[in-house]
Design a protein around this motif. Structure first.
Motif, PDB file in Angstrom:
ATOM      1  N   UNK A 111       0.726  -1.227  -0.111  1.00 53.93           N
ATOM      2  CA  UNK A 111       0.154   0.011   0.004  1.00 53.93           C
ATOM      3  C   UNK A 111       0.766   1.183  -0.024  1.00 53.93           C
ATOM      4  N   UNK A 112       1.708   1.342   1.007  1.00 54.56           N
ATOM      5  CA  UNK A 112       2.854   2.742   0.848  1.00 54.56           C
ATOM      6  C   UNK A 112       3.472   2.751  -0.572  1.00 54.56           C
ATOM      7  N   UNK A 113       3.849   1.482  -1.102  1.00 53.82           N
ATOM      8  CA  UNK A 113       4.795   1.554  -2.029  1.00 53.82           C
ATOM      9  C   UNK A 113       3.790   2.228  -3.490  1.00 53.82           C
ATOM     10  N   UNK A 114       2.641   1.796  -3.546  1.00 55.90           N
ATOM     11  CA  UNK A 114       1.765   1.996  -4.497  1.00 55.90           C
ATOM     12  C   UNK A 114       1.357   3.468  -4.425  1.00 55.90           C
ATOM     13  N   UNK A 115       1.015   3.968  -3.064  1.00 55.69           N
ATOM     14  CA  UNK A 115       1.081   5.257  -2.731  1.00 55.69           C
ATOM     15  C   UNK A 115       2.297   6.252  -3.558  1.00 55.69           C
ATOM     16  N   UNK A 116       3.115   5.862  -2.957  1.00 56.98           N
ATOM     17  CA  UNK A 116       4.556   6.513  -3.602  1.00 56.98           C
ATOM     18  C   UNK A 116       4.843   6.591  -4.963  1.00 56.98           C
ATOM     19  N   UNK A 117       4.468   5.536  -5.604  1.00 56.94           N
ATOM     20  CA  UNK A 117       4.461   5.448  -7.119  1.00 56.94           C
ATOM     21  C   UNK A 117       3.508   6.525  -7.703  1.00 56.94           C
ATOM     22  N   UNK A 118       2.412   6.332  -7.249  1.00 57.06           N
ATOM     23  CA  UNK A 118       1.334   7.139  -7.902  1.00 57.06           C
ATOM     24  C   UNK A 118       1.470   8.649  -7.526  1.00 57.06           C
ATOM     25  N   UNK A 119       1.943   8.988  -6.416  1.00 53.19           N
ATOM     26  CA  UNK A 119       1.927  10.276  -6.032  1.00 53.19           C
ATOM     27  C   UNK A 119       3.070  10.873  -6.915  1.00 53.19           C
ATOM     28  N   UNK A 120       4.464  10.482  -6.898  1.00 51.58           N
ATOM     29  CA  UNK A 120       5.555  10.626  -7.576  1.00 51.58           C
ATOM     30  C   UNK A 120       5.331  10.911  -9.132  1.00 51.58           C
ATOM     31  N   UNK A 121       4.727   9.688  -9.577  1.00 52.84           N
ATOM     32  CA  UNK A 121       4.828   9.696 -11.433  1.00 52.84           C
ATOM     33  C   UNK A 121       3.718  10.115 -11.729  1.00 52.84           C
ATOM     34  N   UNK A 122       2.333  10.327 -11.163  1.00 49.62           N
ATOM     35  CA  UNK A 122       1.214  10.576 -11.554  1.00 49.62           C
ATOM     36  C   UNK A 122       0.655  11.800 -10.968  1.00 49.62           C
ATOM     37  N   UNK A 123       0.958  12.278  -9.753  1.00 48.52           N
ATOM     38  CA  UNK A 123       0.590  13.488  -8.872  1.00 48.52           C
ATOM     39  C   UNK A 123      -0.746  13.295  -8.333  1.00 48.52           C
ATOM     40  N   UNK A 124      -0.800  11.976  -7.822  1.00 47.32           N
ATOM     41  CA  UNK A 124      -2.113  11.715  -7.475  1.00 47.32           C
ATOM     42  C   UNK A 124      -1.997  11.608  -5.798  1.00 47.32           C
ATOM     43  N   UNK A 125      -2.342  12.523  -5.014  1.00 37.07           N
ATOM     44  CA  UNK A 125      -2.126  12.589  -3.774  1.00 37.07           C
ATOM     45  C   UNK A 125      -3.187  12.172  -2.635  1.00 37.07           C
TER      46      UNK A 125
END
Length: 58
Positions: free
Chosen positions: A28-42
């Protein structure tokens, strides 16, 4: 059920079950980090801010 059924269905050993649980909770934290960093989804985990890749450019 999501956490308990696969170890029972696949007849995992204790060491496999431990790895399964650790990886399950760390995904879950890994998916959050990837989407936040690469897609701007916070919105996924809003209490943990990771900057968007394009915002780092200047």
């Amino acid at each position: 059920m999501t956490l308990a059924l696969p170890p029972l269905a696949f007849r995992m050993q204790r060491s496999e079950f431990v790895w399964y649980v650790l990886l399950g909770f760390s995904s879950s934290p890994a998916i959050h980090a990837a989407f936040s960093f690469f897609a701007g989804w916070h919105e996924y985990m809003p209490f943990w801010h990771i900057p968007f890749l394009w915002d780092l450019g200047g």
